[in-house]
Structures are given as C-alpha cells and as structure tokens.
Enzyme design. Structure first.
Site, PDB file in Angstrom:
ATOM      1  N   ARG A  34       0.835  -1.201   0.000  1.00 43.77           N
ATOM      2  CA  ARG A  34       0.000   0.000   0.000  1.00 43.77           C
ATOM      3  C   ARG A  34       0.866   1.246   0.000  1.00 43.77           C
ATOM      4  O   ARG A  34       1.884   1.305   0.684  1.00 43.77           O
ATOM      5  CB  ARG A  34      -0.899   0.029   1.239  1.00 43.77           C
ATOM      6  CG  ARG A  34      -1.822   1.240   1.289  1.00 43.77           C
ATOM      7  CD  ARG A  34      -2.483   1.400   2.648  1.00 43.77           C
ATOM      8  NE  ARG A  34      -1.516   1.662   3.715  1.00 43.77           N
ATOM      9  CZ  ARG A  34      -0.925   2.837   3.924  1.00 43.77           C
ATOM     10  NH1 ARG A  34      -1.170   3.868   3.161  1.00 43.77           N
ATOM     11  NH2 ARG A  34      -0.053   2.974   4.915  1.00 43.77           N
ATOM     12  N   VAL A  35       0.448   2.228  -0.784  1.00 41.79           N
ATOM     13  CA  VAL A  35       0.991   3.579  -0.699  1.00 41.79           C
ATOM     14  C   VAL A  35      -0.198   4.499  -0.478  1.00 41.79           C
ATOM     15  O   VAL A  35      -1.335   4.148  -0.766  1.00 41.79           O
ATOM     16  CB  VAL A  35       1.793   3.981  -1.963  1.00 41.79           C
ATOM     17  CG1 VAL A  35       3.097   3.210  -2.041  1.00 41.79           C
ATOM     18  CG2 VAL A  35       0.981   3.805  -3.217  1.00 41.79           C
ATOM     19  N   SER A  36       0.079   5.686   0.048  1.00 40.53           N
ATOM     20  CA  SER A  36      -1.006   6.567   0.471  1.00 40.53           C
ATOM     21  C   SER A  36      -1.683   7.356  -0.637  1.00 40.53           C
ATOM     22  O   SER A  36      -2.838   7.724  -0.509  1.00 40.53           O
ATOM     23  CB  SER A  36      -0.486   7.555   1.518  1.00 40.53           C
ATOM     24  OG  SER A  36      -0.033   6.847   2.639  1.00 40.53           O
ATOM     25  N   SER A  37      -0.978   7.638  -1.718  1.00 35.98           N
ATOM     26  CA  SER A  37      -1.597   8.476  -2.754  1.00 35.98           C
ATOM     27  C   SER A  37      -1.287   7.946  -4.149  1.00 35.98           C
ATOM     28  O   SER A  37      -0.338   7.191  -4.342  1.00 35.98           O
ATOM     29  CB  SER A  37      -1.123   9.927  -2.618  1.00 35.98           C
ATOM     30  OG  SER A  37       0.266  10.001  -2.800  1.00 35.98           O
ATOM     31  N   GLN A  61       2.233   8.052  -5.759  1.00 35.69           N
ATOM     32  CA  GLN A  61       3.300   7.224  -5.213  1.00 35.69           C
ATOM     33  C   GLN A  61       3.312   5.872  -5.925  1.00 35.69           C
ATOM     34  O   GLN A  61       2.325   5.475  -6.535  1.00 35.69           O
ATOM     35  CB  GLN A  61       3.098   7.019  -3.708  1.00 35.69           C
ATOM     36  CG  GLN A  61       3.263   8.302  -2.911  1.00 35.69           C
ATOM     37  CD  GLN A  61       2.958   8.086  -1.445  1.00 35.69           C
ATOM     38  OE1 GLN A  61       1.976   7.464  -1.082  1.00 35.69           O
ATOM     39  NE2 GLN A  61       3.837   8.610  -0.593  1.00 35.69           N
TER      40      GLN A  61
END
Length: 183
Positions: A8-11, A14
């Site tokens: 997972r990345v936040s945005s 990314q």
C-alpha cells in the site's frame, strides 16, 4: 499454506512497485496492492479482498507495519481477526512474526509508533494551515451564495421559488436559505 502479500501507498502519485517486488522475493504467491490512506481500514478494497482470499494456515506479509495500518486499534483488530482465522502476520522490515510471543509484543509497540507518527503529521499539517491563514495565503474556498445574495433576493422578489433560484444560480437550496439568514 500460502504467503500472501499486501502492498500500500497513500496516494496515487506514489509507486508501490518496490514493495510488490520485495513481497514476491519473500515468497508471496499473490500480492494485493492499492493506493489508499492507511489511517483507516475503511475503503481499502484490496485489503478487504486480500483478507477474504486468505485461508487458515496462510501468512499475510507486508514490508512495514504502517503499510497495513496506521491506527493501533485497526492493527490490533486485524491481528485479532487473523489469529481467529489461524492466519499469521509477517512484517519484513521489522522481522515480526506473530506466531511468537516476541513478535506479538514487538507488533504492539510498532503499532503505537505508527499511530503516533500519523498524529504528529496531522498536528504539523494543522500548524501549517494556521500559519498560511495568518499570512493570508490559505483563504479557503470563496463563498458562492453570499456573493450572490443580491441576485437571490432579486429572483425571489420576481416570485421564483427557492429551489428554482438555487438551480438558476448554480447553488444548493440550503445556500439560498443561508444567504437569506445573513440579512
């Protein structure tokens, strides 16, 4: 007994390619990935799909604990759900394995630090917004209904209903009422 990865990345700007590659190198037969905030479990479809896909005896692998959750409560709830289903958790960077008492204790400590980091970031963001507002840089959205108060009153004086006024001016009906309250 499969090792299943979650990246997972936040945005959206990314990239989680490095996480996926590391999880595959660790033996993950399948990797679920998404670009969503980790502050809550809500709305994380790939995580939900991953958890539903896993079976008893499987191991969930992540590169870092904050990839799974940034809330200590969410993390503890997920770990509890995994334990009930007899699924273990492996965190590559922190060498955590929930099949051991040491791994469980270390996991709990890291969860608290991940949540602390999120709270510090929110605090810094609030301070930055307050500073920008004080300097006149951050003013927010320009009011639409207040700026159109004269038009609202004129259209109402012509006998137009409030919903029709709202549609005519491109604002919501509540904004019409709010503008009139300002009188």
């Amino acid at each position: 007994m499969a090792i299943v990865g979650y990246a997972r990345v936040s945005s959206v700007d990314q990239d989680h390619t490095t996480q996926v590659e590391r999880l595959q190198a660790a033996g993950c037969k399948r990797v679920f990935s998404e670009k969503k905030s980790g502050t809550s479990k809500q709305g994380r479809d790939a995580l939900d799909e991953c958890l539903q896909w896993m079976r008893e005896g499987d191991t969930l692998a992540v590169t870092k604990i904050d990839r799974l959750a940034r809330s200590a409560r969410d993390l503890h709830n997920m770990v509890h759900e995994l334990e009930e289903r007899e699924i273990s958790l492996m965190v590559l960077d922190q060498a955590i394995d929930t099949r051991t008492p040491t791994g469980k204790a270390f996991l709990g400590m890291l969860a608290i630090f991940a949540e602390f980091e999120t709270n510090i970031r929110k605090e810094r963001q609030s301070e930055g917004i307050a500073k920008a507002k004080a300097e006149g840089v951050y003013t927010g959205r320009k009011p639409t209904a207040k700026a159109k108060k004269a038009q609202i009153e004129a259209l109402l004086a012509q006998g137009m209903s409030k919903p029709k006024v709202a549609k005519e001016l491109g604002i919501c009906v509540a904004s019409v009422y709010n503008a009139l309250k300002e009188a």
